[in-house]
Design a protein around this motif. Structure first.
Motif, mmCIF file in Angstrom:
data_model
loop_
_atom_site.group_PDB
_atom_site.id
_atom_site.type_symbol
_atom_site.label_atom_id
_atom_site.label_comp_id
_atom_site.label_asym_id
_atom_site.label_seq_id
_atom_site.Cartn_x
_atom_site.Cartn_y
_atom_site.Cartn_z
ATOM 1 N N HIS A 81 -73.317 52.747 2.755
ATOM 2 C CA HIS A 81 -72.111 52.326 2.065
ATOM 3 C C HIS A 81 -71.667 51.022 2.692
ATOM 4 O O HIS A 81 -71.898 50.783 3.879
ATOM 5 C CB HIS A 81 -71.004 53.375 2.189
ATOM 6 N N TYR A 82 -71.024 50.202 1.898
ATOM 7 C CA TYR A 82 -70.554 48.905 2.359
ATOM 8 C C TYR A 82 -69.031 48.886 2.262
ATOM 9 O O TYR A 82 -68.473 49.336 1.265
ATOM 10 C CB TYR A 82 -71.167 47.789 1.517
ATOM 11 N N MET A 83 -68.391 48.375 3.292
ATOM 12 C CA MET A 83 -66.934 48.334 3.345
ATOM 13 C C MET A 83 -66.478 46.892 3.528
ATOM 14 O O MET A 83 -66.968 46.199 4.411
ATOM 15 C CB MET A 83 -66.405 49.153 4.526
ATOM 16 N N LYS A 84 -65.533 46.481 2.721
ATOM 17 C CA LYS A 84 -64.875 45.194 2.928
ATOM 18 C C LYS A 84 -63.516 45.513 3.546
ATOM 19 O O LYS A 84 -62.716 46.240 2.944
ATOM 20 C CB LYS A 84 -64.703 44.445 1.613
ATOM 21 N N ILE A 85 -63.292 45.011 4.748
ATOM 22 C CA ILE A 85 -62.066 45.330 5.467
ATOM 23 C C ILE A 85 -61.419 44.047 5.971
ATOM 24 O O ILE A 85 -62.065 43.004 6.054
ATOM 25 C CB ILE A 85 -62.324 46.287 6.658
ATOM 26 N N SER A 86 -60.140 44.138 6.310
ATOM 27 C CA SER A 86 -59.452 43.000 6.916
ATOM 28 C C SER A 86 -58.544 43.515 8.025
ATOM 29 O O SER A 86 -57.936 44.573 7.912
ATOM 30 C CB SER A 86 -58.657 42.215 5.872
ATOM 31 N N LEU A 87 -58.479 42.741 9.089
ATOM 32 C CA LEU A 87 -57.660 43.074 10.250
ATOM 33 C C LEU A 87 -56.327 42.351 10.120
ATOM 34 O O LEU A 87 -56.293 41.144 9.871
ATOM 35 C CB LEU A 87 -58.382 42.658 11.534
ATOM 36 N N ILE A 88 -55.250 43.094 10.268
ATOM 37 C CA ILE A 88 -53.912 42.536 10.102
ATOM 38 C C ILE A 88 -53.127 42.743 11.390
ATOM 39 O O ILE A 88 -53.001 43.884 11.863
ATOM 40 C CB ILE A 88 -53.188 43.213 8.927
ATOM 41 N N PHE A 89 -52.612 41.657 11.955
ATOM 42 C CA PHE A 89 -51.788 41.730 13.155
ATOM 43 C C PHE A 89 -50.323 41.645 12.756
ATOM 44 O O PHE A 89 -49.954 40.890 11.851
ATOM 45 C CB PHE A 89 -52.131 40.594 14.130
ATOM 46 N N GLU A 90 -49.484 42.406 13.474
ATOM 47 C CA GLU A 90 -48.064 42.436 13.157
ATOM 48 C C GLU A 90 -47.386 41.121 13.535
ATOM 49 O O GLU A 90 -46.554 40.599 12.806
ATOM 50 C CB GLU A 90 -47.396 43.603 13.880
ATOM 51 N N ILE B 185 -63.934 47.842 16.781
ATOM 52 C CA ILE B 185 -64.265 49.008 15.959
ATOM 53 C C ILE B 185 -64.913 50.094 16.810
ATOM 54 O O ILE B 185 -64.601 51.282 16.670
ATOM 55 C CB ILE B 185 -65.166 48.592 14.789
ATOM 56 N N ILE B 186 -65.801 49.703 17.716
ATOM 57 C CA ILE B 186 -66.446 50.685 18.601
ATOM 58 C C ILE B 186 -65.417 51.361 19.481
ATOM 59 O O ILE B 186 -65.464 52.582 19.694
ATOM 60 C CB ILE B 186 -67.552 50.012 19.436
ATOM 61 N N SER B 187 -64.439 50.612 19.975
ATOM 62 C CA SER B 187 -63.408 51.223 20.825
ATOM 63 C C SER B 187 -62.524 52.171 20.022
ATOM 64 O O SER B 187 -62.086 53.204 20.544
ATOM 65 C CB SER B 187 -62.564 50.149 21.502
ATOM 66 N N SER B 188 -62.271 51.871 18.753
ATOM 67 C CA SER B 188 -61.490 52.810 17.944
ATOM 68 C C SER B 188 -62.292 54.078 17.653
ATOM 69 O O SER B 188 -61.733 55.180 17.616
ATOM 70 C CB SER B 188 -61.028 52.154 16.649
ATOM 71 N N LEU C 110 -66.151 56.626 10.217
ATOM 72 C CA LEU C 110 -65.788 55.232 10.451
ATOM 73 C C LEU C 110 -64.470 54.892 9.772
ATOM 74 O O LEU C 110 -63.605 54.247 10.368
ATOM 75 C CB LEU C 110 -66.887 54.300 9.946
ATOM 76 N N TRP C 111 -64.285 55.346 8.566
ATOM 77 C CA TRP C 111 -63.063 55.058 7.828
ATOM 78 C C TRP C 111 -61.847 55.645 8.544
ATOM 79 O O TRP C 111 -60.802 54.994 8.646
ATOM 80 C CB TRP C 111 -63.174 55.619 6.421
ATOM 81 N N SER C 112 -61.968 56.858 9.049
ATOM 82 C CA SER C 112 -60.830 57.467 9.756
ATOM 83 C C SER C 112 -60.527 56.738 11.056
ATOM 84 O O SER C 112 -59.360 56.557 11.413
ATOM 85 C CB SER C 112 -61.095 58.953 10.013
ATOM 86 N N ALA C 113 -61.540 56.283 11.763
ATOM 87 C CA ALA C 113 -61.304 55.530 12.998
ATOM 88 C C ALA C 113 -60.644 54.190 12.695
ATOM 89 O O ALA C 113 -59.758 53.742 13.442
ATOM 90 C CB ALA C 113 -62.614 55.323 13.750
ATOM 91 N N LEU C 114 -61.041 53.543 11.618
ATOM 92 C CA LEU C 114 -60.419 52.285 11.235
ATOM 93 C C LEU C 114 -58.960 52.478 10.824
ATOM 94 O O LEU C 114 -58.103 51.654 11.125
ATOM 95 C CB LEU C 114 -61.197 51.633 10.087
ATOM 96 N N ARG D 227 -56.994 47.087 7.032
ATOM 97 C CA ARG D 227 -56.849 47.395 5.613
ATOM 98 C C ARG D 227 -58.237 47.487 5.003
ATOM 99 O O ARG D 227 -59.022 46.538 5.094
ATOM 100 C CB ARG D 227 -56.059 46.294 4.920
ATOM 101 N N VAL D 228 -58.550 48.623 4.416
ATOM 102 C CA VAL D 228 -59.830 48.804 3.727
ATOM 103 C C VAL D 228 -59.641 48.285 2.309
ATOM 104 O O VAL D 228 -58.896 48.856 1.518
ATOM 105 C CB VAL D 228 -60.269 50.277 3.736
#
Length: 157
Positions: free
Chosen positions: A53-62, A77-80, A118-122, A136-137
């Protein structure tokens, strides 16, 4: 008259193919006196045959702008995964296929069997180096080509 010619042609075709015509065509013949069968419901479930499966994600900082490269992003991602699932989760195989440093967005490839982990960790990722953040997935698909265009982001001139 044309109905009669059609049924003669149908009878000739059935004789020619020696019974290889499906039952639905046999039931169209006039001299067929079978009673119609009652309708029945059968549920068919097809499992996805894709390995990935392929996921397009974006990281958002507050707050604040933090610069990341692809290696730091993968380590995040590995640490999460490690935080949620331990060392077994940290060994989950996934690939960062594309990473854009200016938008902090990425395309990930993961085995279909490990997608939920992976999705739950993200989803549960909360901070990076003390800065609150979230992932954000944007899109998930078994086909890489589906990530090439998004009708929601289409700009017509």
């Amino acid at each position: 008259m044309t109905d009669y010619i059609f049924y003669i042609f149908l009878d000739m075709a059935v004789e020619y193919f020696a019974g290889t015509i499906p039952d639905c065509i046999h039931s169209m013949r006039r001299h067929d006196t079978k009673k119609p069968e009652t309708a029945s419901y059968e549920r068919l479930v097809f499992r996805n045959a894709s390995d990935y499966h392929y996921m397009k994600i974006s990281l958002i900082f507050e707050g604040g702008n933090i610069r990341l490269n692809a290696a730091h992003f993968k380590q995040l991602i590995i640490s999460s995964l490690r935080e949620l699932y331990g060392e077994i989760g940290a060994a989950l195989p996934f690939d960062v296929l594309k990473f854009e440093e200016n938008t902090l967005s990425a395309v990930l490839r993961v085995y279909s069997s490990a997608l939920v982990r992976l999705w739950s960790a993200l989803t549960l990722l909360g901070c990076y180096q003390g800065q609150p953040c979230g992932i954000r997935v944007v899109q998930v698909t078994p086909f890489l080509l589906a990530l090439s265009g998004n009708s929601r982001e289409l700009k017509l001139d």
